[in-house]
Design a protein around this motif. Structure first.
Motif, PDB file in Angstrom:
ATOM      1  N   GLN A 220      37.308  36.279  51.536  1.00  0.00           N
ATOM      2  CA  GLN A 220      37.625  37.391  50.633  1.00  0.00           C
ATOM      3  C   GLN A 220      37.216  38.726  51.253  1.00  0.00           C
ATOM      4  OE1 GLN A 220      36.006  36.971  46.634  1.00  0.00           O
ATOM      5  NE2 GLN A 220      35.705  39.177  46.504  1.00  0.00           N
ATOM      6  N   VAL A 221      36.020  38.783  51.823  1.00  0.00           N
ATOM      7  CA  VAL A 221      35.554  40.009  52.489  1.00  0.00           C
ATOM      8  C   VAL A 221      36.495  40.368  53.634  1.00  0.00           C
ATOM      9  CG1 VAL A 221      33.680  41.021  53.858  1.00  0.00           C
ATOM     10  CG2 VAL A 221      33.154  39.661  51.818  1.00  0.00           C
ATOM     11  N   GLU A 222      36.926  39.381  54.373  1.00  0.00           N
ATOM     12  CA  GLU A 222      37.806  39.624  55.518  1.00  0.00           C
ATOM     13  C   GLU A 222      39.153  40.176  55.087  1.00  0.00           C
ATOM     14  OE1 GLU A 222      37.915  37.578  59.788  1.00  0.00           O
ATOM     15  OE2 GLU A 222      38.262  36.199  58.114  1.00  0.00           O
ATOM     16  N   ARG A 223      39.635  39.761  53.916  1.00  0.00           N
ATOM     17  CA  ARG A 223      40.909  40.283  53.424  1.00  0.00           C
ATOM     18  C   ARG A 223      40.807  41.740  53.006  1.00  0.00           C
ATOM     19  NH1 ARG A 223      41.155  35.084  51.036  1.00  0.00           N
ATOM     20  NH2 ARG A 223      40.310  35.883  49.074  1.00  0.00           N
ATOM     21  N   VAL A 224      39.654  42.142  52.496  1.00  0.00           N
ATOM     22  CA  VAL A 224      39.496  43.496  51.953  1.00  0.00           C
ATOM     23  C   VAL A 224      39.160  44.511  53.036  1.00  0.00           C
ATOM     24  CG1 VAL A 224      38.078  44.934  50.434  1.00  0.00           C
ATOM     25  CG2 VAL A 224      38.837  42.668  49.669  1.00  0.00           C
ATOM     26  N   PHE A 225      38.263  44.160  53.953  1.00  0.00           N
ATOM     27  CA  PHE A 225      37.715  45.141  54.886  1.00  0.00           C
ATOM     28  C   PHE A 225      38.446  45.093  56.228  1.00  0.00           C
ATOM     29  CE2 PHE A 225      34.470  44.711  51.715  1.00  0.00           C
ATOM     30  CZ  PHE A 225      33.987  46.017  51.570  1.00  0.00           C
ATOM     31  N   SER A 226      38.946  46.262  56.622  1.00  0.00           N
ATOM     32  CA  SER A 226      39.651  46.370  57.901  1.00  0.00           C
ATOM     33  C   SER A 226      38.704  46.230  59.078  1.00  0.00           C
ATOM     34  CB  SER A 226      40.367  47.721  57.994  1.00  0.00           C
ATOM     35  OG  SER A 226      41.281  47.885  56.946  1.00  0.00           O
TER      36      SER A 226
END
Length: 412
Positions: A220-226
């Motif tokens: 989830q973090v990887e999807r949000v943060f570039s």
């Protein structure tokens, strides 16, 4: 004939010299510190090209991870480019009602619409997206969990209930039986377990048997943060940030902020570090994943390119720091020895000293007013800088809105 050729050669060389001097004067006046308009090599052209700088950035400032240094970079970029920084309403001081999950209602209306947000919050993606432009880039920073927890334990030792209740304030004693002292409902429990996970909006109290949660939350973090920066590789992370945002090197110069005095730091044994990572197991999973991800991205950019940009960034910093501090690098000082109150960092307790910087008394000599302001802001702590930004943005807001009273603040 030979004399004529020698004369022509001298004229040709003189023309080259004049051209080079002119170029140096032109670019040197425009890019005083870094010379970033000079050719930085093929990696620079491939990454940056003709792209305009990205100005919409949501930075999740995590605790004890060098986040204050990143925030200072963003604040200065916003000021130089006339951007708006979303800032907390006054009753929340310099945080967005942390540790509660972020709400857009906690943003001061005089700082909207916003280009940048970077003050402490507990991340709430839906609410941040309500606030930020659709093309905003999301960035955060992580730190190795053992080193981070040691810092948290010292910094918040007098504030977090779980730490205050430990006999002798001993990190070793706490880690022997952490559940004797830790209760999720206690005040500031967010600093006592999986603080990175909490800051990112996750559940810090998932049992260690729930490995599926750690994997899904990381995804989830990887999807949000570039970009997820890594504190231990700060300059390399800044290279990736520069490429992500198409910024110049001189946009990223910095000085380390919010550092503890060396005497308050604890050297961790491998056994103690292992206990910390097991106690903060979700943070450890996050860190290991994004540390590996960082190095994959750096490898894709090319080690030669990364090393070159790191060297150029450090050279730019050296030039700026020596200009600001009378030809030498700045020496960190205890808060009580800093003459300008606007430059004194907040002190968490009597046992942990946080260092700041003194500017030379004769700073005005030979420096333009804009450079003097840059030197001041470069070393200004978060609380004071937040107040100054809020005041200046409030004045700007009220110039464009009727029946508006600018926010009145004293910088303490």
């Amino acid at each position: 004939m030979a004399q004529s050729m020698r004369t022509s050669r001298k004229v040709f060389l003189a023309l080259i010299a004049v051209t080079l001097v002119t170029l140096l004067m032109y670019y040197g006046a425009d890019r005083r510190w870094t010379g970033s308009r000079f050719d930085l090599g093929p990696c620079f052209r491939r990454a940056a090209g003709p792209k305009a700088k990205r100005t919409n950035v949501a930075f999740l400032k995590t605790h004890k991870t060098a986040g204050s240094t990143v925030q200072n970079i963003l604040f200065r970029f916003a000021e130089r480019n006339g951007l708006s920084v979303a800032l907390p309403k006054q009753r929340y001081c310099h945080t967005f009602n942390y540790p509660k999950a972020f709400s857009a209602h906690w943003v001061h209306p005089h700082t909207l619409p916003a280009n940048i947000i970077s003050n402490h919050m507990r991340f709430n993606g839906a609410e941040v997206r309500r606030l930020m432009p659709a093309d905003a880039r999301y960035v955060t920073i992580l730190r190795e969990p053992a080193a981070m927890f040691e810092s948290l334990f010292g910094y918040y030792g007098q504030h977090a209930q779980a730490f205050r209740s430990v006999p002798g304030g001993s990190l070793d004693v706490f880690l022997e039986h952490p559940l004797r002292y830790y209760r999720p409902q206690d005040k500031r429990s967010n600093f006592a377990r999986n603080t990175l996970t909490h800051d990112l909006g996750g559940d810090k109290d998932r049992p260690a048997t729930d490995a599926a949660y750690a994997r899904s939350f990381t995804a989830q973090v990887e999807r949000v943060f570039s970009l997820v920066m890594i504190a231990e590789y700060f300059d390399q992370s800044l290279v990736l940030l520069r490429h992500l945002l198409s910024w110049d090197l001189d946009d990223l110069v910095y000085v380390k902020l919010n550092m503890r005095v060396a005497s308050s730091k604890r050297r961790l044994t491998p056994d103690l570090a292992d206990k910390i990572r097991r106690w903060n197991w979700i943070d450890a999973h996050l860190y290991d994943h994004f540390n590996a991800s960082l190095w994959r991205r750096l490898s894709a950019l090319g080690s030669a390119c990364v090393e070159r940009e790191v060297r150029l960034l450090r050279a730019a910093q050296e030039k700026l720091l020596r200009s600001c501090f009378g030809g030498r690098r700045p020496l960190p000082s205890l808060a009580g020895k800093i003459q300008n109150k606007d430059l004194r960092p907040w002190q968490p307790n009597a046992k942990v000293g946080i260092l700041g910087y003194n500017l030379p008394a004769n700073l005005s000599g030979g420096l333009s007013s804009s450079t003097q302001d840059l030197c001041l802001k470069l070393i200004m702590p978060e609380i004071q800088y937040t107040k100054i930004l809020l005041r200046s943005q409030s004045l700007r807001y009220c110039q464009n809105h009727q029946h508006c009273s600018p926010t009145s603040l004293s910088v303490q």
